[in-house]
Design an enzyme around this catalytic site. Structure first.
Site, PDB file in Angstrom:
ATOM      1  N   GLY A  60     -16.401 -49.887  12.753  1.00 48.21           N
ATOM      2  CA  GLY A  60     -17.060 -50.204  14.012  1.00 48.21           C
ATOM      3  C   GLY A  60     -17.583 -48.932  14.637  1.00 48.21           C
ATOM      4  O   GLY A  60     -17.466 -47.844  14.062  1.00 48.21           O
ATOM      5  N   ASP A 181     -17.127 -58.163  25.012  1.00 48.39           N
ATOM      6  CA  ASP A 181     -17.854 -57.833  23.778  1.00 48.39           C
ATOM      7  C   ASP A 181     -17.786 -58.970  22.760  1.00 48.39           C
ATOM      8  O   ASP A 181     -17.518 -58.747  21.581  1.00 48.39           O
ATOM      9  CB  ASP A 181     -17.339 -56.528  23.174  1.00 48.39           C
TER      10      ASP A 181
END
Ligand SMILES: Nc1ncnc2c1ncn2[C@@H]1O[C@H](COP(=O)(O)OP(=O)(O)O)[C@@H](O)[C@H]1O
Ligand SMILES: [Mg+2]
Length: 406
Positions: A60, A181
């Site tokens: 990520g 998110d």
């Protein structure tokens, strides 16, 4: 049902909010956004060698994730490295916040944090350990599953995915946590078909402001393509309903298999939203003119709302179309919350939600966004960094073209 695992309580100092300025945050060592890890009680934190790393499954914006196995119990876990790159000494406050929030949230549809582990401190690393967040392993993430054309979900299975997603959201919102998110890569699904909300790296605690008071949270949150219009217009006094916009985007994506609004800039994202949801006016969204950006941004006028029209080629079920329409509502005060969405007829008409286990049992290799080829039209995620200044990018007029990617 899963047994809640016993997580050693890490005495985590209280974490200032993202809007806390660096130099007036008294609880943070050195006046920086990290905490000296000697200040934390690490006697409960085992060494990384307790686990055998198997494969890398994620990279990520904020670190690497590995699939690993507990050498003793053989249990599979995921280890997410806590990025320390910008920390000269100390433990990043953002990671502490994520850990603290995950410790608080125990639910079937929220990723279970097992523990924190660390590398051995040696002279070679100047006595500084690297830390990992250890969580239960899930075989797939939703982005990986959707990028595999061999994985086909029936209507009943899609209902099960959405029901679990909304159950998880209902639970975290009841606990006054905003995810901030939501996107397919942050939704994990086990081989048994259990959905887990994951990646609380941008999450924060929320409290309803008292009377005329206003919260001042950063609006540089949520990956651009899933960011609701109020955040794009600069709202800082927001609550749980911001997450329901992302739920609407993801619900449509379960049919389109690719994110439905892939904006290139904030301005372009707003443009795509108006193309789909209709022009933003004070008729559909009273008080929208309170935002400076509403007049400063160049927004399309005269657009009709086309959510159902444009999605009907993919989504044949009328109830499904209607629920997507109720989630992708411009005015946040009229958008469905998790509870209302769970009561929508979509979940209470035939076919009923069906377990995913059988479909998933046909797929024995894990599917993760990191391991999958890029999905159609998908270039990058535009995950924001909330620690950046709370500033808006200048408005460009020359990016008003749009690609209909689904
Ligand atoms: N517990 C887990 N089980 C399986 N895969 C995971 C797990 N945690 C994370 N991943 C994978 O790693 C990716 C990145 O992890 P995430 O927590 O989203 O961190 P980042 O902040 O780097 O996005 C996820 O999209 C998912 O594919
Ligand atoms: Mg993520």
């Amino acid at each position: 049902m899963e047994q809640p695992s016993s997580l050693p309580q890490i005495p985590v100092p209280s974490v200032p909010s993202a809007t806390t300025k660096r130099n007036n945050s008294p609880r943070v060592a050195n006046g920086s956004t990290s905490i000296k890890y000697e200040d934390l009680n690490f006697q409960f934190i085992p060494e990384e060698s307790k686990y055998e790393k198997l494969t890398k499954i994620g990279q990520g914006t904020f670190g690497e994730v590995f699939k690993a196995r507990d050498r003793k119990t053989k249990k599979l876990v995921a280890m997410k490295k806590v990025l320390m790159e910008n920390e000269k000494e100390g433990f990043p406050i953002t990671a502490l916040r994520e850990i603290k929030i995950l410790q608080l949230l125990r639910h079937e549809n929220v990723l279970n944090l097992v523990e924190i582990c660390r590398t051995r401190a040696t002279p070679y690393n100047r006595g500084m350990s690297t830390f990992y967040m250890v969580s239960d392993f899930a075989e797939h993430d939703l982005a990986g599953l959707l990028s595999n054309t061999h994985v086909r979900f029936s209507l009943g299975e899609i209902k099960k995915i959405m029901q679990q997603l909304l159950n998880g959201l209902y639970f975290i919102h009841e606990n006054k946590i905003l995810h901030r998110d939501l996107k397919a890569a942050n939704i994990l699904i086990t081989k048994h078909g259990v959905l887990k909300l994951a990646d609380f790296g941008l999450a924060r605690a929320w409290s309803k402001p008292q009377r005329s008071a206003q919260n001042k949270y950063t609006n540089r949150v949520v990956t651009l393509w899933y960011r609701p219009p109020e955040l794009l217009l600069g709202e800082r006094n927001y609550g749980p309903i911001i997450d329901l916009w992302g739920a609407g985007c993801i619900m449509a994506e379960l049919w389109t298999r690719t994110p439905i609004m892939q904006g290139k800039t904030e301005q372009n994202q707003m443009f795509l939203i108006c193309q789909l949801c209709g022009s933003i006016t004070t008729d559909v969204w009273p008080n929208v003119d309170k935002y400076d950006l509403f007049t400063q941004m160049e927004l399309p006028t005269g657009q009709k709302r086309k959510v159902k029209d444009r999605l009907k080629a993919y989504v044949k079920d009328q109830y499904a179309l209607d629920l997507i329409d109720k989630l992708l509502v411009l005015d946040p005060s009229k958008r469905y919350d998790a509870d209302t969405a769970l009561n929508h007829d979509f979940f209470w008409t035939e076919p009923e939600p069906i377990d995913l286990a059988e479909t998933l049992s046909k797929h024995t290799t894990s599917m993760f966004e990191y391991l999958a080829p890029p999905r159609r039209g998908v270039q990058q995620g535009h995950r924001p960094n909330p620690n950046q200044a709370n500033m808006h990018r200048p408005v460009h007029n020359n990016d008003q073209h749009f690609d209909q990617v689904y």
